[in-house]
Design an enzyme around this catalytic site. Structure first.
Site, PDB file in Angstrom:
ATOM      1  N   GLY A 157      -1.504   7.198  -2.821  1.00  0.00           N
ATOM      2  CA  GLY A 157      -2.751   7.056  -2.216  1.00  0.00           C
ATOM      3  C   GLY A 157      -3.515   5.950  -2.340  1.00  0.00           C
ATOM      4  N   ASN A 158      -2.994   4.593  -2.795  1.00  0.00           N
ATOM      5  CA  ASN A 158      -3.557   3.561  -3.155  1.00  0.00           C
ATOM      6  C   ASN A 158      -2.966   2.406  -3.082  1.00  0.00           C
ATOM      7  OD1 ASN A 158      -5.692   2.227  -4.228  1.00  0.00           O
ATOM      8  ND2 ASN A 158      -5.641   2.904  -6.454  1.00  0.00           N
ATOM      9  N   HIS A 206       0.844  -1.109  -0.152  1.00  0.00           N
ATOM     10  CA  HIS A 206      -0.068   0.026   0.122  1.00  0.00           C
ATOM     11  C   HIS A 206       0.941   1.164  -0.009  1.00  0.00           C
ATOM     12  CE1 HIS A 206      -3.630   2.337   1.041  1.00  0.00           C
ATOM     13  NE2 HIS A 206      -2.695   3.134   1.484  1.00  0.00           N
ATOM     14  N   CYS A 207       0.731   2.192  -0.878  1.00  0.00           N
ATOM     15  CA  CYS A 207       1.613   3.106  -1.207  1.00  0.00           C
ATOM     16  C   CYS A 207       1.022   4.587  -0.686  1.00  0.00           C
ATOM     17  CB  CYS A 207       2.094   3.438  -2.495  1.00  0.00           C
ATOM     18  SG  CYS A 207       3.154   4.576  -2.852  1.00  0.00           S
ATOM     19  N   PRO A 208       1.456   5.074   0.154  1.00  0.00           N
ATOM     20  CA  PRO A 208       0.529   6.446   0.618  1.00  0.00           C
ATOM     21  C   PRO A 208       0.922   7.449  -0.319  1.00  0.00           C
ATOM     22  CG  PRO A 208       2.392   5.597   2.093  1.00  0.00           C
ATOM     23  CD  PRO A 208       2.077   4.666   1.521  1.00  0.00           C
TER      24      PRO A 208
END
Lengths: 383, 175
Positions: A173-174, A168-170
């Site tokens: 944002g997804n 999950h890559c902040p």
């Protein structure tokens, strides 16, 4: 022919999807809930590039070549396109099992493990599969009530099972999963190139201009240069490193998740059964392989209880963020059957599905009302 | 799909059933779920094992043929080869904007699958009181087969399903 739904507010499936995603543009855009860092990413890229085009490019285009801003623009547009594509698309979310399916699987599990007396912890739900002569375990997801396909994982931030879950890559944002991994990789690759490009030409600009008017005067004239160089410097170390890491993963056909867990490394572990053994083949499959469409049907119409029976062929909807074919209304028979019968009677099949529910008290996502129902031709009212 | 009369030969329920008539006269007895077969990796394939609940309803070969054809379609959709690479590279070169006007190969095959399932339902499954659901509507996890019993007839088929389904369930994990 078919009967149209009485006029009422159209409810689309995305509004009732479980999980912690946010949807924009009436279901066309799908992101995680926390978007703050994504806005920061956007701001940094747009801000740095704006400064570069506004100041350095004007000088360099004249002094060196007009191709410099052109190439920068191409890189910038590509990076933005891939970023937005990564952030806004469905990473490969596996929809949760509908009640019948969940009950069927529960039954299978009980048949395999035997009924566990109340109060006793049931054995972990794992199925073993052989893939390319390696044994791979499938785990049961208590939230989604499915056996996760191999390489899928449940993202605790988005509360969804995602196929070929990477991480999950902040920053985008997804989640990064099967459907948007290539966009993510191309984004970090193009961002690395863009960062190196801007950094290099900033140095060139400062060098050229300093020859004419001196170093300090150059910085005074375009103070933005300092900012750009700083941002690029820090970005370089992180993004270029990340690109290198993901290049390594792509070459071996591994995911970040598997790498962190050490699924395929170590003495007693199985070898990666998904790797073709050939770097080029792995790269081609991961980056250029066929792209499955989203199975979420976010823009499908959710049938209201009072609407009349629908039947007939199912036209596909107009263009959405995903290509239109998979976003239109689905087969109508089943939904209208559900209507006519009310609840679906499964007299001899359904055990009390309380095993997983009592065991996993934190599961609060699934309520009957949240389960999406196949949409009828009510969608025709719109198309 | 509407108003299609279907042949009566071999009809288990003893009368002409179109899908509409099926809905009116039949009630949903139970559902069987054909799970995914992961022995070939993460490609979309379904188990061809014949569910015991369907034993009295449809011939084994017909069912296996349906599943094998579906598996063939999915394999075609996910085929890694020259044309898929070309599509991928072209899409990349246009920064994926080409997908706004073009359908991917996968989607084209999914449409074919949808037509095939519709076709199978009309010709084979509906006359036997069964209904296949497109796996796409179930997140590509299962092929859902709804078993209907005729309200008019004695409808003894559903009673056999509870005892046989547990036996069928045990075999699914054994790969």
């Amino acid at each position: 022919m078919s009967v149209m739904v009485a006029r009422k507010k159209v409810v689309r499936k995305w509004e009732k999807l479980p999980g912690r995603n946010t949807f924009c543009c009436d279901g066309r855009i799908m992101m995680a809930r926390q978007k703050g860092i994504f806005y920061l990413t956007l701001f940094l890229i747009l801000g740095t590039c704006a400064l570069f085009f506004a100041f350095e490019c004007r000088y360099l285009a004249v002094q060196l070549s007009p191709a410099i801003p052109v190439f920068a623009a191409v890189l910038f547009l590509f990076a933005m396109a891939t970023l937005l594509r990564t952030s806004f698309s469905d990473p490969g979310v596996i929809p949760r099992a509908l009640p019948d399916e969940a009950a069927f699987i529960e039954m299978e599990i009980e048949a395999t493990n035997g009924t566990v007396p109340q109060g006793q912890r049931p054995p972990p739900r794992i199925k073993n599969f052989q893939i390319n002569n390696q044994i791979v375990k499938l785990k049961y997801c208590y939230t989604c009530k499915i056996f996760r396909p191999p390489r899928a994982s449940h993202c605790s931030i988005c509360d969804n099972c995602v196929e070929r879950f990477d991480h999950h890559c902040p920053w985008v944002g997804n989640c990064v999963g099967k459907r948007n991994y290539r966009y993510f990789y191309l984004f970090i690759l193009s961002l690395s190139l863009l960062t190196i490009y801007i950094f290099t030409f900033n140095i060139v600009y400062v060098a050229l201009k300093s020859l004419k008017i001196g170093f300090l005067n150059t910085l005074k004239e375009t103070p933005g240069t300092v900012l750009e160089v700083l941002i690029c410097f820090f970005t370089l170390w992180s993004v270029v490193g990340l690109t290198g890491f993901h290049t390594f993963l792509v070459a071996l056909n591994q995911t970040t998740n598997e790498d962190i867990k050490g699924s395929w490394t170590g003495k007693n572990r199985v070898q990666n059964p998904y790797s073709h053994g050939n770097i080029v083949k792995n790269c081609c499959e991961v980056l250029c392989g066929p792209l499955p469409p989203s199975v979420l049907d976010r823009r499908g119409i959710l049938q209201q209880e009072e609407s009349t029976a629908q039947e007939g062929p199912c036209p596909r909807g107009p263009g959405t963020q995903e290509p239109p074919a998979m976003q239109g209304p689905r087969q109508a028979e089943e939904s209208s059957m559900k209507q006519q019968d009310g609840s679906i009677p499964l007299p001899s099949v359904v055990p009390a599905p309380s095993l997983s529910d009592t065991e996993m008290p934190e599961e609060k996502q699934r309520t009957p009302g949240e389960v999406p129902v196949p949409s009828p031709d009510a969608g025709r009212a719109e198309h | 799909m509407q108003g299609l009369g279907l042949g009566t030969s071999g009809d288990m329920l003893g009368s002409v059933h179109s899908l509409q008539e099926l809905r009116r006269s039949a009630s949903l007895a139970t559902k069987v779920f054909v799970q995914r077969d992961y022995s070939d990796g993460t490609t979309c394939q379904f188990q061809t094992k014949f569910p015991p609940e369907l034993e009295s309803r449809i011939e084994r070969q017909l069912f296996e043929e349906t599943v094998k054809t579906l598996n063939g379609f999915y394999a075609e959709a996910e085929k890694i080869g020259g044309s898929s690479y070309l599509e991928g590279c072209l899409a990349c070169a246009t920064a994926y904007f080409i997908f706004l006007c073009m359908e991917t190969h996968y989607e084209k095959v999914l449409k074919k699958i949808s037509k095939y399932i519709q076709d199978q339902n009309e010709k084979i499954y509906a006359p036997r009181g069964l209904l296949l659901t497109d796996p796409l509507e179930r997140g590509m996890r299962v092929i859902e087969i709804s078993i209907y019993e005729d309200r008019c007839s004695s409808g003894s088929s559903s009673s056999g399903s509870s005892s046989s389904s547990s036996g069928g369930g045990g075999g699914a994990g054994g790969r």
